[in-house]
Design an enzyme around this catalytic site. Structure first.
Site, mmCIF file in Angstrom:
data_model
loop_
_atom_site.group_PDB
_atom_site.id
_atom_site.type_symbol
_atom_site.label_atom_id
_atom_site.label_comp_id
_atom_site.label_asym_id
_atom_site.label_seq_id
_atom_site.Cartn_x
_atom_site.Cartn_y
_atom_site.Cartn_z
ATOM 1 N N CYS A 2 1.050 -1.319 -0.355
ATOM 2 C CA CYS A 2 0.145 0.521 0.096
ATOM 3 C C CYS A 2 0.816 0.988 -0.069
ATOM 4 O O CYS A 2 0.184 1.966 -0.381
ATOM 5 C CB CYS A 2 -0.962 0.212 1.676
ATOM 6 N N ARG A 27 -2.310 2.618 5.662
ATOM 7 C CA ARG A 27 -2.509 2.634 4.508
ATOM 8 C C ARG A 27 -2.216 1.057 4.387
ATOM 9 O O ARG A 27 -2.832 0.444 3.782
ATOM 10 C CB ARG A 27 -1.658 3.346 3.322
ATOM 11 N N TRP A 74 0.422 -4.141 2.348
ATOM 12 C CA TRP A 74 -1.557 -4.799 2.348
ATOM 13 C C TRP A 74 -1.016 -6.209 1.806
ATOM 14 O O TRP A 74 -0.996 -5.428 -0.217
ATOM 15 C CB TRP A 74 -2.322 -4.360 2.403
ATOM 16 N N ASN A 116 3.153 -1.343 -5.794
ATOM 17 C CA ASN A 116 1.667 -1.261 -5.335
ATOM 18 C C ASN A 116 0.486 -1.581 -6.459
ATOM 19 O O ASN A 116 1.116 -0.383 -7.585
ATOM 20 C CB ASN A 116 1.256 0.235 -5.351
ATOM 21 N N GLY A 117 -0.238 -1.884 -6.973
ATOM 22 C CA GLY A 117 -0.794 -2.493 -7.924
ATOM 23 C C GLY A 117 -0.942 -4.243 -7.641
ATOM 24 O O GLY A 117 -0.951 -4.187 -7.135
ATOM 25 N N GLU A 510 -23.780 1.208 7.731
ATOM 26 C CA GLU A 510 -23.012 1.627 8.202
ATOM 27 C C GLU A 510 -22.660 1.520 9.865
ATOM 28 O O GLU A 510 -21.675 1.493 10.223
ATOM 29 C CB GLU A 510 -22.921 2.926 7.983
ATOM 30 N N LYS A 514 -19.396 -0.541 10.793
ATOM 31 C CA LYS A 514 -18.129 -0.427 11.970
ATOM 32 C C LYS A 514 -17.723 -1.041 12.461
ATOM 33 O O LYS A 514 -16.384 -1.369 13.042
ATOM 34 C CB LYS A 514 -18.631 1.496 12.092
ATOM 35 N N GLU A 517 -16.310 -4.068 11.129
ATOM 36 C CA GLU A 517 -14.193 -3.737 11.366
ATOM 37 C C GLU A 517 -13.555 -4.072 12.001
ATOM 38 O O GLU A 517 -12.522 -3.933 11.779
ATOM 39 C CB GLU A 517 -14.246 -1.818 10.438
ATOM 40 N N HIS A 533 -39.531 -11.011 7.184
ATOM 41 C CA HIS A 533 -39.369 -11.772 6.304
ATOM 42 C C HIS A 533 -38.143 -12.297 6.351
ATOM 43 O O HIS A 533 -37.572 -13.092 5.932
ATOM 44 C CB HIS A 533 -39.161 -10.668 5.402
ATOM 45 N N LYS A 632 -6.605 0.846 3.915
ATOM 46 C CA LYS A 632 -7.077 2.543 3.963
ATOM 47 C C LYS A 632 -7.628 2.795 2.778
ATOM 48 O O LYS A 632 -8.146 3.272 1.987
ATOM 49 C CB LYS A 632 -6.301 3.027 4.218
#
Length: 637
Positions: A2, A27, A74, A116-117, A510, A514, A517, A533, A632
């Protein structure tokens, strides 16, 4: 991916590389490493611990050099392990320059590289290089690039990198240096961000590479944002950028590279953003920075006007008849809230797509659609690919709500609204989310006004509410002690259910995101009306049910949904507006919000959900700012 840092200097560059890694560690933090040119060869240190541990190792082994590269990782290809950590060294064909597998500080090799990538054709390149005698010591696609550059090297590293990148398919930002060319580093980028830093003052003549300007805070503020396909040659006292011609050569290969000029910007990447101050974690700090972030985002807003979104916005807004929102993760949920606003206030049909899915399905393009991307970093690969796909389908009207004015997304889209959340270091987004909602609400009001659905009185009321929003959020933050008490009850749970209705359903999503995570509690969110349902089958006394309960048109129906939970022995935790008349009782816990905030209520209601996730994670002892398996800035697909 990252994080990348590299440099050519007259001085020992290792402290700058290590400090840059510390700033980029948020990151990616599976592993880290640094490599330098030292005593005529390459030296390297790598670790699966944090950068602080790497710093200790580097100091103990006296790794020093004026040319070097560094990386935080990462994992994409290969598990987090020392042999998969960057930098990678070329092994040399048929065993020459062997030693790339070394896990210690000393290692030999000719080419050192960080990346990176993701390289999509790494398998075929690996097979080719193995046939040429190269040995592979990792499972990464990155090592393939190092060997490829080594194979193409004929005494000029720039030429080798230029030829190598033409063989790569996928996304990359790379920094490379060679044992045989001291004080030279080559960088290249395609689909992944990379910047060039120009030394000034005492560092005049030094040059730097990084994936983020924050890595160079305190080193230089003179930044060049490299463009797609750029290759940059860093030496002492000189730097040259080249880009590829579009034409084919006589052999049918991609065109030659030619020199280009890129604009040097003054970028203030304040190092203060990395200081915790009185807070326990960056996530807590960033939750409490939301009133200021919202105020800063609204700072230049004097009225509702297309000019807020850039030159030409008035013409575009007058032409569009629908909105398509493209985003990922937390940004997708902010777009889901905006769909309610856009359709109810601006009366414009709106769809929200997960960016990573959109480009891989057949869709029906409408050239009168406003394509809106939402991204914190502006470098999210999935979202960038999605907006390019939309443009290729014939939808030219693009707008981004983004936190980084110099990002690839801002350059890609015709229009933009720049939020001013500041740098987020905690992986779980908080202040970026709330400021995205502010930007999207302004977009809603602007489209409503353009389309004749916003009177002067309504505009004034909405602006008044927006300007009061920082104070209202500050009042919600005062609820932290009550939320902390709830978090103690959540700490020993393994599952949780979140409920919301209408425009608060995305806020429930959301909140669940959180919690999962950072606490690793399995959490799901549903529209409250969907309980009967299916999800009601999961409700037991061991399944806390968190409910967002604003005083809106759906309140009475929501109360009925709460009774369904209580009748099954479920335990409810309700964030309720003050005038909802939902009272605490057995199995029903209520925290009262300071005030009802109408259409902007989602921005207030998300704050206690952030606090609940944060304090639950603290109670469980997880790594709040660096949750496992996450990063990140997701700059790969």
């Amino acid at each position: 991916m990252c994080g990348i840092v590299g440099a050519v200097s007259r001085h020992n560059i290792v402290p700058v590389l290590i400090e840059g890694l510390k700033r980029l560690e948020y990151r990616g933090y599976d592993s880290c490493g640094v490599a330098v040119h030292q005593r005529g060869g390459l030296r390297r240190a790598r670790s699966t611990e944090r950068v602080a541990e790497l710093e200790i190792n580097v100091a103990a082994e006296q790794v020093e050099g004026s040319t070097g590269i560094a990386h935080t990782r990462w994992a994409t290809h290969g598990a987090p392990a020392v042999h998969n950590a960057h930098p990678h060294f070329s092994s040399g064909p048929a065993g020459a320059d062997a030693g790339g597998a070394s896990d210690g500080v000393a290692a030999v090799g000719r080419v050192a590289l960080v990346h990176n990538g993701i390289i999509e054709n790494h398998d075929e390149l690996r097979d080719e290089l193995r046939r040429l005698g190269y040995r592979f010591d990792s499972q990464t696609d990155t090592e393939v690039i190092a060997h490829l550059v080594d194979h193409l090297y004929d005494g000029d590293l720039l030429s080798a990198v230029q030829r190598a990148v033409q063989r790569l398919r996928g996304a990359y930002a790379i920094a490379v240096f060679c044992r045989d060319e001291p004080q030279r580093v080559i960088g290249a980028r395609a689909g992944s961000p990379l910047i060039l830093g120009i030394g000034t003052g005492e560092r005049l003549g030094d040059h730097y590479l990084a994936s983020d300007a924050m890595a160079l805070a305190g080193v230089t503020d003179q930044i060049v944002y490299l463009e797609e396909g750029d290759v940059v040659d860093l030496r002492l006292d000189s730097v040259a950028i080249s880009a590829k011609d579009g034409a084919k050569d006589s052999a049918g290969a991609d065109g030659h590279f030619h020199a280009v000029q890129r604009h040097v910007r003054t970028v203030q990447a304040h190092s203060g953003a990395a200081e915790l101050g009185p807070y326990r974690h960056y996530m807590q700090k960033e939750i409490f920075e939301q009133p200021k972030a919202i105020a800063d985002t609204l700072d230049a807003v004097q009225g509702i006007s297309p000019a807020l979104f850039g030159e030409g916005a008035a013409k575009v807004f007058g032409q569009v008849d629908s909105v398509l929102i493209l985003a990922c993760g937390t940004s997708y949920y902010s777009g889901s809230v905006a769909k309610y606003w856009l359709e109810s206030i601006a009366k414009i049909p709106t769809s929200v797509e997960v960016a990573s899915e959109y480009r891989y399905r057949d869709s029906v393009p409408n050239p009168r659609t406003l394509v809106v991307t939402i991204t914190q970093s502006g470098e999210t690969a999935d979202t960038l690919a999605a907006v390019k796909h939309a443009s290729a389908l014939g939808m030219p009207h693009t707008l981004t709500v983004c936190n980084v004015a110099t990002s690839a997304m801002v350059r890609e889209c015709a229009l933009s609204y720049i939020t001013r959340a500041g740098i987020e270091i905690g992986v779980a987004s908080t202040k970026a989310f709330s400021t995205q909602l502010v930007g999207l609400f302004l977009l809603t009001l602007t489209l409503a006004k353009t389309r004749g659905y916003l009177s002067a009185e309504q505009e004034a009321e909405h602006l008044k509410a927006l300007r009061h929003l920082p104070v209202a959020v500050q009042s919600v933050l005062a609820l932290e002690p009550q939320v902390m008490a709830w978090a103690e009850q959540f700490a020993d749970k393994e599952n949780a259910l979140f409920l919301g209705r209408g425009l608060h359903y995305p806020i429930a999503l959301e909140g669940a995101l959180k919690l999962k995570e950072i606490s690793y509690i399995h959490a799901e969110a549903y529209p409250a009306g969907e309980l009967k349902h299916g999800p009601l089958a999961l409700v037991t006394a061991e399944m806390p049910v968190v409910t967002v309960a604003p005083n809106d048109a759906l309140l009475e129906k929501l109360k009925s949904n709460l009774q369904e939970v209580r009748a099954r022995g479920g335990e409810l935790f309700v964030f309720a507006d003050a005038d909802t008349r939902i009272e605490s009782g057995e199995g029903l816990h209520v925290i009262r919000m300071p005030e009802h905030y109408g259409a902007l209520s989602p921005i207030l209601h998300v704050v206690p959900l952030q606090l609940l996730a944060y304090h639950t994670a603290c109670a469980r002892g997880t790594d709040v700012d660096k949750p496992r398996n996450l990063a990140k800035s997701v700059t790969v697909e």
